[in-house]
Design an enzyme around this catalytic site. Structure first.
Site, PDB file in Angstrom:
ATOM      1  N   ASP A  67      59.572  28.949  -2.066  1.00 24.24           N
ATOM      2  CA  ASP A  67      59.672  30.374  -1.712  1.00 24.24           C
ATOM      3  C   ASP A  67      60.468  31.171  -2.733  1.00 24.24           C
ATOM      4  O   ASP A  67      61.114  30.598  -3.612  1.00 24.24           O
ATOM      5  CB  ASP A  67      60.287  30.515  -0.309  1.00 24.24           C
ATOM      6  CG  ASP A  67      61.525  29.647  -0.105  1.00 24.24           C
ATOM      7  OD1 ASP A  67      62.106  29.174  -1.097  1.00 24.24           O
ATOM      8  OD2 ASP A  67      61.909  29.443   1.058  1.00 24.24           O
ATOM      9  N   ASP A 136      67.901  28.307  12.331  1.00 21.80           N
ATOM     10  CA  ASP A 136      66.962  28.657  13.407  1.00 21.80           C
ATOM     11  C   ASP A 136      65.713  27.771  13.391  1.00 21.80           C
ATOM     12  O   ASP A 136      64.747  28.041  14.095  1.00 21.80           O
ATOM     13  CB  ASP A 136      66.557  30.138  13.297  1.00 21.80           C
ATOM     14  CG  ASP A 136      65.886  30.461  11.962  1.00 21.80           C
ATOM     15  OD1 ASP A 136      65.703  29.533  11.140  1.00 21.80           O
ATOM     16  OD2 ASP A 136      65.523  31.634  11.754  1.00 21.80           O
ATOM     17  N   HIS A 138      63.784  27.151  10.640  1.00 21.33           N
ATOM     18  CA  HIS A 138      62.725  27.510   9.682  1.00 21.33           C
ATOM     19  C   HIS A 138      62.657  26.508   8.532  1.00 21.33           C
ATOM     20  O   HIS A 138      63.640  25.850   8.208  1.00 21.33           O
ATOM     21  CB  HIS A 138      62.867  28.956   9.186  1.00 21.33           C
ATOM     22  CG  HIS A 138      63.973  29.241   8.225  1.00 21.33           C
ATOM     23  ND1 HIS A 138      64.987  30.132   8.495  1.00 21.33           N
ATOM     24  CD2 HIS A 138      64.216  28.794   6.967  1.00 21.33           C
ATOM     25  CE1 HIS A 138      65.798  30.216   7.456  1.00 21.33           C
ATOM     26  NE2 HIS A 138      65.353  29.405   6.509  1.00 21.33           N
ATOM     27  N   GLU A 143      59.757  31.703   9.345  1.00 21.50           N
ATOM     28  CA  GLU A 143      60.666  32.022  10.443  1.00 21.50           C
ATOM     29  C   GLU A 143      60.030  31.660  11.790  1.00 21.50           C
ATOM     30  O   GLU A 143      58.805  31.489  11.879  1.00 21.50           O
ATOM     31  CB  GLU A 143      60.979  33.519  10.408  1.00 21.50           C
ATOM     32  CG  GLU A 143      61.734  33.965   9.156  1.00 21.50           C
ATOM     33  CD  GLU A 143      63.229  33.594   9.196  1.00 21.50           C
ATOM     34  OE1 GLU A 143      63.582  32.547   9.764  1.00 21.50           O
ATOM     35  OE2 GLU A 143      64.031  34.366   8.629  1.00 21.50           O
TER      36      GLU A 143
END
Ligand code: GLP
Length: 260
Positions: A67, A136, A138, A143
């Protein structure tokens, strides 16, 4: 999913580097999928040290990063292109043209993402994908709520991830809102995945990804569908696993022929 609990992040990083180095030695044209963040720093340090000792040759290795922040060019100090140069590429003999990172300044983002997917396929696919995990759950920048079949595309960060990553920027307001990330489907296509997670801040995400239901709420849980995924964690990140003792038992009894 194979779960390897190490006594320290350093030991887990060394184990991951040993797996990557063994692969590169057996297949010099290995295609690596790479990750950023603080988690893989020890792994990259180990690879650089192995290279300095003459133990790994990167001259034919190809890399694809997961990314990049949209809007940041490769010279921006917080870009993942800059991170990779600083922490790995400048320390090993990899050819610049064999390294790939999504272009945060791409004018036509959908076309750039499609070309990134094509480049991965043309390279023969990713042999080994390194991953960290967000607090979280990811992976890459997929996400919660990301399609589990998603491909490389633009994503909008959650406020939580912006908060987590703000420590690298002068203020949270400077963290880009958008990113270009490989999709969960892109990641699942890798032939092997190595996930690293360290510290108590990752304990919930680790338990959810490894033992919770497979759900887009926890994109990392999609790795339960991967046939060759190893999760390398320290004791603090393992704290909320229900079957931690069983994973330790499995690893202690792992047949020699299965070890990299
Ligand atoms: C970012 C990256 C992820 C990484 C995550 C965790 O969101 N896009 O690839 O896994 O951060 O970062 P850290 O390793 O710093 O906890």
């Amino acid at each position: 999913m194979e779960i390897i609990i190490s006594s320290s992040a350093r030991e887990a990083s060394a184990e991951a580097a040993r797996i990557a180095a063994a692969l590169i030695r057996s297949k010099p044209r290995t295609v690596l999928g790479l990750a950023t963040g603080s988690t893989p720093l020890g792994f990259y340090g180990e690879l650089a040290a192995m290279h300095a000792r003459g133990e790994i040759d990167f001259s034919e290795v190809t890399t694809f990063n997961l990314d990049e922040y949209a809007g940041l060019g490769p010279d921006h100090p917080q870009s993942y292109a800059h991170f990779m140069r600083e922490n790995l590429f400048s320390k090993v003999n990899i050819a610049h043209w064999r390294t790939h990172i999504p272009d945060g300044l791409a004018a036509d983002i959908p076309a750039h993402c499609a070309a990134y997917e094509l480049a991965i396929r043309e390279a023969g696919g990713i042999d080994l994908q390194l991953l960290g995990v967000g607090s979280d759950g990811h992976i890459g920048f997929n996400e919660p709520g990301s399609s589990l079949g998603s491909r490389t595309r633009l994503k909008t960060l959650t406020e939580r991830t912006i908060g987590d990553n703000a420590r690298f920027f002068e203020s949270p307001a400077l963290v880009p809102r958008h990113v270009i990330t490989m999709g969960v489907g892109t990641i699942l296509d890798a032939k092997r995945c190595l996930v690293l997670a360290f510290g108590e801040g990752k304990a919930d995400a680790v338990a959810a990804m490894a033992e919770g239901p497979v759900t887009a709420d926890v994109p990392a849980s999609a790795l339960q569908f991967h046939s060759a995924c190893s999760l390398l964690i320290d004791e603090a990140a393992a704290a909320k696993l229900k079957r931690a003792d069983y994973y330790r038992w499995v690893y202690a009894n792992k047949p020699a022929w299965q070890r990299a």
